[in-house]
Design an enzyme around this catalytic site. Structure first.
Site, PDB file in Angstrom:
ATOM      1  N   LEU A 271      -4.797  46.875   2.707  1.00 33.01           N
ATOM      2  CA  LEU A 271      -3.444  46.341   2.622  1.00 33.01           C
ATOM      3  C   LEU A 271      -3.337  45.041   3.608  1.00 33.01           C
ATOM      4  O   LEU A 271      -3.939  45.346   4.796  1.00 33.01           O
ATOM      5  CB  LEU A 271      -2.419  47.160   2.552  1.00 33.01           C
ATOM      6  CG  LEU A 271      -1.812  47.727   3.800  1.00 33.01           C
ATOM      7  CD1 LEU A 271      -0.908  48.812   3.634  1.00 33.01           C
ATOM      8  CD2 LEU A 271      -2.916  48.224   4.880  1.00 33.01           C
ATOM      9  N   ASP A 272      -2.194  44.333   3.399  1.00 35.08           N
ATOM     10  CA  ASP A 272      -1.931  43.516   4.622  1.00 35.08           C
ATOM     11  C   ASP A 272      -0.905  44.513   5.221  1.00 35.08           C
ATOM     12  O   ASP A 272      -0.496  45.416   4.792  1.00 35.08           O
ATOM     13  CB  ASP A 272      -0.864  42.122   4.018  1.00 35.08           C
ATOM     14  CG  ASP A 272      -0.789  41.201   5.044  1.00 35.08           C
ATOM     15  OD1 ASP A 272      -1.213  41.397   6.174  1.00 35.08           O
ATOM     16  OD2 ASP A 272      -0.583  40.028   4.783  1.00 35.08           O
ATOM     17  N   TRP A 273      -0.965  44.117   6.948  1.00 38.16           N
ATOM     18  CA  TRP A 273      -0.455  45.189   7.755  1.00 38.16           C
ATOM     19  C   TRP A 273       0.827  45.715   7.077  1.00 38.16           C
ATOM     20  O   TRP A 273       1.812  45.008   6.926  1.00 38.16           O
ATOM     21  CB  TRP A 273      -0.337  44.727   9.218  1.00 38.16           C
ATOM     22  CG  TRP A 273      -1.517  44.853   9.940  1.00 38.16           C
ATOM     23  CD1 TRP A 273      -1.295  45.370  11.145  1.00 38.16           C
ATOM     24  CD2 TRP A 273      -3.022  45.144   9.552  1.00 38.16           C
ATOM     25  NE1 TRP A 273      -2.724  45.644  11.539  1.00 38.16           N
ATOM     26  CE2 TRP A 273      -3.665  45.412  10.546  1.00 38.16           C
ATOM     27  CE3 TRP A 273      -3.317  44.815   8.429  1.00 38.16           C
ATOM     28  CZ2 TRP A 273      -5.165  45.391  10.648  1.00 38.16           C
ATOM     29  CZ3 TRP A 273      -4.975  44.963   8.148  1.00 38.16           C
ATOM     30  CH2 TRP A 273      -5.551  45.194   9.129  1.00 38.16           C
TER      31      TRP A 273
END
Ligand SMILES: *[C@@H]1O[C@H](CO)[C@@H](O)[C@H](O)[C@H]1NC(C)=O
Ligand SMILES: *[C@@H]1O[C@H](CO)[C@@H](O)[C@H](O)[C@H]1NC(C)=O
Ligand SMILES: *[C@@H]1O[C@H](CO)[C@@H](O)[C@H](O)[C@H]1NC(C)=O
Ligand SMILES: *[C@@H]1O[C@H](CO)[C@@H](O)[C@H](O)[C@H]1NC(C)=O
Ligand SMILES: *[C@@H]1O[C@H](CO)[C@@H](O)[C@H](O)[C@H]1NC(C)=O
Ligand SMILES: *[C@@H]1O[C@H](CO)[C@@H](O)[C@H](O)[C@H]1NC(C)=O
Ligand SMILES: *[C@@H]1O[C@H](CO)[C@@H](O)[C@H](O)[C@H]1NC(C)=O
Ligand SMILES: *[C@@H]1O[C@H](CO)[C@@H](O)[C@H](O)[C@H]1NC(C)=O
Ligand SMILES: *[C@@H]1O[C@H](CO)[C@@H](O)[C@H](O)[C@H]1NC(C)=O
Ligand SMILES: *[C@@H]1O[C@H](CO)[C@@H](O)[C@H](O)[C@H]1NC(C)=O
Ligand SMILES: *[C@@H]1O[C@H](CO)[C@@H](O)[C@H](O)[C@H]1NC(C)=O
Ligand SMILES: *[C@@H]1O[C@H](CO)[C@@H](O)[C@H](O)[C@H]1NC(C)=O
Length: 793
Positions: A271-273
């Site tokens: 995932l993106d952070w």
């Protein structure tokens, strides 16, 4: 069979409107990786390791942990019992971020402007060698989205081009380069992550929803991801935004259906952070959470054991028998095993099990604390760094052969805030490039930038801001490089980089004016030109008959305020060259290297000419549920200018050279594979991208390009195809050739089946239609030199 996925989606291409709320269908379960082709060995090794792991150990590998041992953006868990060391994950685009002793490369957009596959590969390879030396296992790039739906997009400069074909080709080269160096590439952001405005949920407002139909998804936004998967990318990053109102990192249609089934992606999705909002993402196809445990971590183990992860699925399957429901719990345990195989196979695929692979994060020490610096640079990368810096400069105006400077100029004058280096290069301004602080934007772009300022007035820019940025070992700025040259030539140099209304010495041979346009992750730009910078250009031009304008630009920068001024004799769109900026520019100004860049986007005459201009927001109703309807479909950039017959200032693919090129001898040879897709093709449920012969070559196109001018130069020959029912022209090939005066070369383009296909929503597959396909070869999308056509029967 338990794992067969049903790709039976509603094939609607409804226009979105107030009355139609976009919905993303569910696709379950998450398919396991096949481990086919190049992945076979890696999967075998991964399966062997996974069978030895406890559930706790498995879950450990799928999540991040906080550590003070390094400043990696993320650190996965480790499995000490089995000697699996864990992984360091780190940014990215311009080189290793937030550390010392690394190189600062040209940005994605700058490389996009090179149209040079080999250079792009070399950049990826040498950049990744630095990631490896620092103990970074996963580089958080390259970038196939945003492509640049809105020209104001704050991260457009991190990618290569708004054109899916060009983006796909250069993403693929970069991925192969990274992974050849032993680093896992992470192709991002999946998908339709086209603006920074409302990119994440915040203060009760949901992230913007990108509502796009299936055809647009496939023919535009997914296209470069297909190239990335084909190139063997080992991981993909799901994005912050929603797609059809479902968050990217829990969108099962996109992760399970499109990426893992249709594209048969064998790597893992990360995932993106912090982009995880609930446990549902486990079923949706997300494999790894960062930077810490997200919604699973310790709790995933528990949830898998007690069945919570299956909750939604169980609800959906209310009609199923109790026995069937019971199978779901073990199923999800297997799912976790699959998740592990995907992650560990990626690790094996690029050879990180090698005994000499550096320990995770070993070179990523906290710079504020005493540390022995790990010098990650390799001497062989120097020509690639400089070559990359040179190649992304695009010469857009050059009247009366102002450039190159023909003899040693007696006197030059330099103006503009963008000519000199920023006042500080230290940990605050360059290394801690904005993880969380509200100052991150200013810090990211070297000092003095304020939010919503279009230009970075604190000094020259060689990168955009935040995750894509990194710190240069040194910064060759334009003024220093010109001075250095002046010292050798005996040239007198005047400069005034402070005033917006400088004096001009009447004896000067040329005035060089440096302005910029900055962009950064986290903010969209507020415009495509700024009056203060344009005013400076006009001020100098009204006093200097030979004014050369250089624009360092993190995206599209309009030039109509001054481009036709008779005293503006030359103009360069210089993009973001990295550490060797000034050196590269001087080589070009003096003709030691020759301009070979071409625009990877369209420069309009006015903002209103773009089909989509502003990012979408909360609308008149101030909704907390922002909706972005992609009603324009694939009609973006030149596809829209062509279709609507709008004349751009400088079209896609445009760029001048110091020489001229002639095109001749177009030859089209269709192969036997060029045929229409039969109407009674296999049922859609059995198709995925590898089935359809999508990568078979269906036609060879050749042309001769000759250097008809007085000096050596590079031409980027471009191939455009008109697919029936699609935009008038779409880029489907390019070839960069270096030619001495009088020399000629044959450029060859191989058209694949995909290149002439459209996505058939009803049949859920790519099809080749019957009809005539005009073929254009030329020097830009509007400078067509040769025309032919292919006929499909
Ligand atoms: C989004 O909705 C459109 C319109 O119904 C549909 O064509 C498309 O497949 C959907 N895409 C996703 C990813 O949900
Ligand atoms: C999980 O990873 C952490 C961080 O690397 C490590 O300290 C811990 O021992 C690991 N747990 C297991 C069960 O291996
Ligand atoms: C690719 O670039 C490298 C480095 O600049 C160069 O040594 C090599 O010859 C190039 N290869 C091709 C095929 O042009
Ligand atoms: C896609 O098709 C190929 C070729 O038939 C097959 O090997 C592969 O398993 C399929 N992948 C998926 C995820 O269905
Ligand atoms: C995990 O569960 C514990 C207690 O059940 C809770 O305090 C914690 O917030 C949960 N963590 C996450 C990330 O949901
Ligand atoms: C299952 O585990 C999850 C995660 O720890 C927890 O939130 C949930 O309450 C548990 N459910 C049951 C029925 O125990
Ligand atoms: C680095 O160390 C300093 C001093 O201990 C600390 O304040 C800072 O938060 C650390 N930075 C990171 C990124 O860990
Ligand atoms: C270019 O050269 C022509 C012919 O010498 C001259 O008339 C014209 O003024 C020059 N233009 C500029 C911008 O110097
Ligand atoms: C061009 O520069 C000259 C000074 O060399 C100036 O006299 C002239 O007015 C300028 N032209 C314009 C249109 O500003
Ligand atoms: C140029 O674009 C701006 C911003 O979209 C718009 O306000 C203006 O009317 C446009 N000007 C022209 C001449 O079209
Ligand atoms: C929109 O709503 C936000 C709260 O979500 C509020 O702060 C803001 O003032 C509102 N704007 C308008 C124009 O009503
Ligand atoms: C660039 O052009 C100059 C003449 O302007 C020529 O002398 C030089 O060889 C060329 N450089 C390259 C790298 O082709």
């Amino acid at each position: 069979m338990m794992w067969s996925t049903t790709l039976a989606f509603a094939a609607l291409a409804l226009p979105f409107g107030a009355s139609t709320r976009a919905v993303s269908p569910d696709v379950y379960p998450s398919p396991p990786g096949q481990g086919s082709g190049r992945w076979a060995g890696a999967y075998a090794s991964a399966r062997k390791l996974v069978t030895q792991m406890t559930l706790e150990e498995k879950v450990n590998v799928t999540r991040g942990f906080k550590t003070d041992a390094n400043v990696c953006a993320g650190n996965s868990g480790s499995v000490p019992r089995l000697g699996w060391p864990g992984m360091c994950l780190h940014d990215a685009g311009n080189g290793v971020r937030a550390t010392d002793m690394v190189s600062a490369w040209a940005s994605g957009l700058h490389v996009g402007a090179s149209w040079d596959r080999n250079l792009t590969y070399q950049r990826g390879l040498y950049m990744a060698k630095e990631f490896r030396a620092k103990g970074v296992n996963i580089a958080l790039g390259p970038n196939a989205g945003p492509l640049g739906r809105t020209p104001l997009g704050g991260r457009n400069w991190e990618g290569f081009s708004v054109d899916p074909y060009l983006s796909g080709q250069l993403n693929a080269e970069t991925i192969v380069g990274y992974q050849d160096a032993g680093v896992i590439a992470n192709l991002k952001h999946f998908i339709a992550n086209e603006q920074e405005t409302y990119r994440r949920p915040y203060s009760g407002v949901e992230a913007a929803s990108s509502n796009l139909d299936d055809k647009t998804l496939h023919e535009y936004y997914l296209w470069p991801f297909m190239d990335g998967v084909r190139a063997g990318v080992a991981s993909v990053m799901c994005s912050y935004n929603r797609i059809n109102n479902t968050y990217g990192c829990e969108n099962s249609k996109l992760m399970n259906g499109v990426l893992k089934s249709e594209l048969a992606f064998d790597g893992f999705v990360m995932l993106d952070w912090n982009a995880q909002h609930n446990l549902q993402s486990a079923n949706g196809g997300l494999d790894m959470v960062m930077p810490y445990g997200g919604s699973w971590g310790d709790n995933l183990t528990h949830a898998v054991r007690n069945g919570t992860v299956t909750e939604k699925r169980i609800t959906d399957m209310a009609t199923r028998s109790d026995d069937e429901k019971k199978t779901l719990v073990p199923l999800l345990v297997i799912l976790t095993t699959d998740r592990l195989c995907r992650i560990l196979a990626a690790w094996y695929l690029v050879g990180q099990d090698a005994p000499d692979f550096p320990a995770p994060g070993v070179g990523m020490k906290n710079l504020s604390l005493p540390h022995e610096p790990v010098d990650a640079r390799v001497p062989e990368s120097k020509p690639v760094l400089l070559g990359g810096a040179v190649a992304g400069h695009v010469l857009v105006k050059n009247v009366n052969r102002t450039l190159p400077f023909r003899s040693k100029p007696k006197m030059l004058s330099v103006y503009g805030y963008d000519a000199a280096p920023p006042p500080t290069k230290n940990i605050d301004t360059l290394f801690q490039l904005g993880y969380t602080s509200s100052q991150e934007m200013g810090q990211a772009v070297l000092g003095t930038l304020r939010s919503f300022d279009q230009a970075a007035r604190g000094g020259t820019i060689t990168t955009g801001g935040r995750a894509g940025a990194n710190a240069p070992p040194y910064m060759s700025d334009p003024l220093s490089a010109i001075q250095h040259r002046a010292a050798a030539d005996g040239t007198w140099v005047n400069w005034d980089i402070a005033s917006t209304t400088p004096d001009v010495n009447g004896a000067t041979q040329a005035c060089l004016v440096f302005i910029n346009a900055i962009a950064t992750e986290g903010w969209d730009r507020t415009g495509l030109h700024d009056d203060a910078s344009d005013g400076l250009v006009l001020h100098v031009a009204s006093r200097c008959a030979n004014t050369v304008v250089v624009v360092h630009a993190a995206g599209i920068r309009l030039v109509d305020q001054w481009i036709e001024h008779p005293n503006v004799t030359a103009a360069v769109l210089a993009h973001l060259p990295g550490q060797d900026s000034g050196t590269a520019l001087v080589r070009l100004l003096y003709g030691e290297d020759n301009f070979s860049g071409r625009l990877p986007y369209t420069v309009a005459r006015n903002e209103s000419d773009y089909p989509v201009y502003a990012p979408c927001g909360r609308g008149r109703d101030n909704t907390t549920d922002p909706q972005c309807d992609y009603t324009e479909g694939v009609y973006l950039d030149y596809r829209a200018f062509d279709a609507r017959n709008v004349t751009p200032r400088f079209e896609f693919g445009y760029g001048l050279s110091y020489t001229t090129f002639e095109y001749s001898s177009l030859a089209l040879s269709p192969t036997r594979a060029l045929c229409a897709t039969p109407p009674s093709s296999p049922s859609s449920s059995s198709t995925n991208s590898t089935h359809d012969g999508l990568w078979d070559v269906v036609a060879h196109v050749e042309a001769t390009v000759a250097n008809a001018g007085p000096v050596s130069g590079d031409e980027v020959a471009q191939l455009y195809v008109g697919i029936p029912g699609a935009p008038p022209k779409q880029l489907r090939g390019f070839e960069k050739v270096h030619l001495r005066p009088g020399a000629a070369a044959t450029v060859r383009f191989d058209l694949t089946r995909r290149d002439v296909s459209v996505w058939d929503v009803a049949r859920q597959r790519w099809v080749v239609q019957k009809g005539e396909y005009p073929v254009y070869v030329g020097a830009s999308c509007r400078d067509v030199r040769l025309t032919g056509s292919l006929v499909v029967e």
